[in-house]
Motif scaffolding. Structure first.
Motif, mmCIF file in Angstrom:
data_model
loop_
_atom_site.group_PDB
_atom_site.id
_atom_site.type_symbol
_atom_site.label_atom_id
_atom_site.label_comp_id
_atom_site.label_asym_id
_atom_site.label_seq_id
_atom_site.Cartn_x
_atom_site.Cartn_y
_atom_site.Cartn_z
ATOM 1 N N MET A 1 0.849 -1.184 0.000
ATOM 2 C CA MET A 1 0.000 0.000 0.000
ATOM 3 C C MET A 1 0.887 1.237 0.000
ATOM 4 O O MET A 1 1.842 1.317 0.759
ATOM 5 N N ASN A 2 0.580 2.186 -0.848
ATOM 6 C CA ASN A 2 1.351 3.413 -0.960
ATOM 7 C C ASN A 2 0.751 4.475 -0.044
ATOM 8 O O ASN A 2 -0.176 5.186 -0.418
ATOM 9 N N LEU A 3 1.314 4.590 1.145
ATOM 10 C CA LEU A 3 0.766 5.515 2.131
ATOM 11 C C LEU A 3 1.230 6.952 1.920
ATOM 12 O O LEU A 3 0.832 7.834 2.668
ATOM 13 N N THR A 4 2.040 7.191 0.902
ATOM 14 C CA THR A 4 2.462 8.563 0.627
ATOM 15 C C THR A 4 1.327 9.363 0.008
ATOM 16 O O THR A 4 1.358 10.589 0.025
ATOM 17 N N GLU A 5 0.328 8.681 -0.530
ATOM 18 C CA GLU A 5 -0.819 9.360 -1.129
ATOM 19 C C GLU A 5 -1.869 9.658 -0.065
ATOM 20 O O GLU A 5 -2.264 8.770 0.688
ATOM 21 N N ASN A 6 -2.312 10.910 -0.015
ATOM 22 C CA ASN A 6 -3.319 11.334 0.954
ATOM 23 C C ASN A 6 -4.700 10.944 0.430
ATOM 24 O O ASN A 6 -5.342 11.702 -0.280
ATOM 25 N N THR A 7 -5.112 9.714 0.795
ATOM 26 C CA THR A 7 -6.440 9.247 0.386
ATOM 27 C C THR A 7 -7.221 8.821 1.621
ATOM 28 O O THR A 7 -6.635 8.480 2.654
ATOM 29 N N LEU A 8 -8.520 8.833 1.494
ATOM 30 C CA LEU A 8 -9.381 8.394 2.588
ATOM 31 C C LEU A 8 -9.084 6.945 2.946
ATOM 32 O O LEU A 8 -8.998 6.592 4.125
ATOM 33 N N ALA A 9 -8.891 6.110 1.951
ATOM 34 C CA ALA A 9 -8.601 4.691 2.200
ATOM 35 C C ALA A 9 -7.304 4.524 2.986
ATOM 36 O O ALA A 9 -7.228 3.704 3.913
ATOM 37 N N ASN A 10 -6.274 5.290 2.640
ATOM 38 C CA ASN A 10 -5.005 5.202 3.367
ATOM 39 C C ASN A 10 -5.166 5.664 4.809
ATOM 40 O O ASN A 10 -4.638 5.041 5.736
ATOM 41 N N ALA A 11 -5.875 6.766 5.021
ATOM 42 C CA ALA A 11 -6.082 7.280 6.373
ATOM 43 C C ALA A 11 -6.861 6.267 7.208
ATOM 44 O O ALA A 11 -6.512 6.005 8.369
ATOM 45 N N GLU A 12 -7.902 5.681 6.632
ATOM 46 C CA GLU A 12 -8.683 4.679 7.360
ATOM 47 C C GLU A 12 -7.833 3.456 7.681
ATOM 48 O O GLU A 12 -7.904 2.913 8.781
ATOM 49 N N PHE A 13 -7.004 3.017 6.730
ATOM 50 C CA PHE A 13 -6.119 1.877 6.963
ATOM 51 C C PHE A 13 -5.177 2.151 8.133
ATOM 52 O O PHE A 13 -5.042 1.321 9.037
ATOM 53 N N MET A 14 -4.529 3.316 8.122
ATOM 54 C CA MET A 14 -3.579 3.634 9.193
ATOM 55 C C MET A 14 -4.268 3.700 10.546
ATOM 56 O O MET A 14 -3.744 3.179 11.539
ATOM 57 N N MET A 15 -5.453 4.305 10.600
ATOM 58 C CA MET A 15 -6.166 4.389 11.876
ATOM 59 C C MET A 15 -6.554 3.007 12.381
ATOM 60 O O MET A 15 -6.426 2.717 13.569
ATOM 61 N N GLU A 16 -7.011 2.138 11.499
ATOM 62 C CA GLU A 16 -7.377 0.775 11.908
ATOM 63 C C GLU A 16 -6.159 0.029 12.427
ATOM 64 O O GLU A 16 -6.241 -0.686 13.428
ATOM 65 N N GLU A 17 -5.025 0.186 11.764
ATOM 66 C CA GLU A 17 -3.803 -0.496 12.202
ATOM 67 C C GLU A 17 -3.327 0.035 13.552
ATOM 68 O O GLU A 17 -2.880 -0.730 14.398
ATOM 69 N N ILE A 18 -3.428 1.339 13.763
ATOM 70 C CA ILE A 18 -3.056 1.923 15.053
ATOM 71 C C ILE A 18 -3.961 1.362 16.140
ATOM 72 O O ILE A 18 -3.496 0.954 17.210
ATOM 73 N N LYS A 19 -5.268 1.332 15.882
ATOM 74 C CA LYS A 19 -6.215 0.814 16.882
ATOM 75 C C LYS A 19 -5.919 -0.655 17.207
ATOM 76 O O LYS A 19 -5.942 -1.045 18.368
ATOM 77 N N LYS A 20 -5.637 -1.451 16.192
ATOM 78 C CA LYS A 20 -5.329 -2.867 16.418
ATOM 79 C C LYS A 20 -4.071 -3.021 17.261
ATOM 80 O O LYS A 20 -4.037 -3.785 18.214
ATOM 81 N N LYS A 21 -3.028 -2.297 16.883
ATOM 82 C CA LYS A 21 -1.736 -2.425 17.551
ATOM 83 C C LYS A 21 -1.817 -1.979 19.010
ATOM 84 O O LYS A 21 -1.212 -2.582 19.877
ATOM 85 N N MET A 49 5.447 5.173 13.574
ATOM 86 C CA MET A 49 6.022 4.943 14.896
ATOM 87 C C MET A 49 5.378 3.724 15.556
ATOM 88 O O MET A 49 6.061 2.860 16.089
ATOM 89 N N VAL A 50 4.045 3.636 15.491
ATOM 90 C CA VAL A 50 3.321 2.517 16.101
ATOM 91 C C VAL A 50 3.670 1.214 15.396
ATOM 92 O O VAL A 50 3.906 0.188 16.041
ATOM 93 N N ALA A 51 3.729 1.241 14.072
ATOM 94 C CA ALA A 51 4.024 0.033 13.304
ATOM 95 C C ALA A 51 5.432 -0.488 13.592
ATOM 96 O O ALA A 51 5.676 -1.696 13.499
#
Length: 74
Positions: A1-21, A49-51
């Motif tokens: 996943m290319n997280l350098t792009e500011n997309t809603l899908a990327n933001a949602e993915f990162m938030m879900e991963e932070i919550k899981k971790k 940082m969390v990842a």
């Protein structure tokens, strides 16, 4: 996943991963739809940082949660 792009899908993915971790029970800390460009970069920094860590102290979890709350209020 290319997280350098500011997309809603990327933001949602990162938030879900932070919550899981961090084993956060609620997702109310931040909504991906509310992020602007600067906040997206801040979220990406938090995500990276969390990842990169396998364990967190209580104070680290509190600090991360506070930072997510700061993004929500901004």
């Amino acid at each position: 996943m290319n997280l350098t792009e500011n997309t809603l899908a990327n933001a949602e993915f990162m938030m879900e991963e932070i919550k899981k971790k961090l084993r956060m029970a609620t997702g109310a800390a931040l909504k991906a739809t509310a992020l602007n460009d600067e906040q997206y970069e801040d979220l990406k920094d938090i995500y990276e940082m969390v990842a990169g860590k396998s364990q967190f102290s209580i104070s680290e979890i509190e600090a991360i949660t506070q930072e997510l709350g700061r993004l929500r209020r901004a």
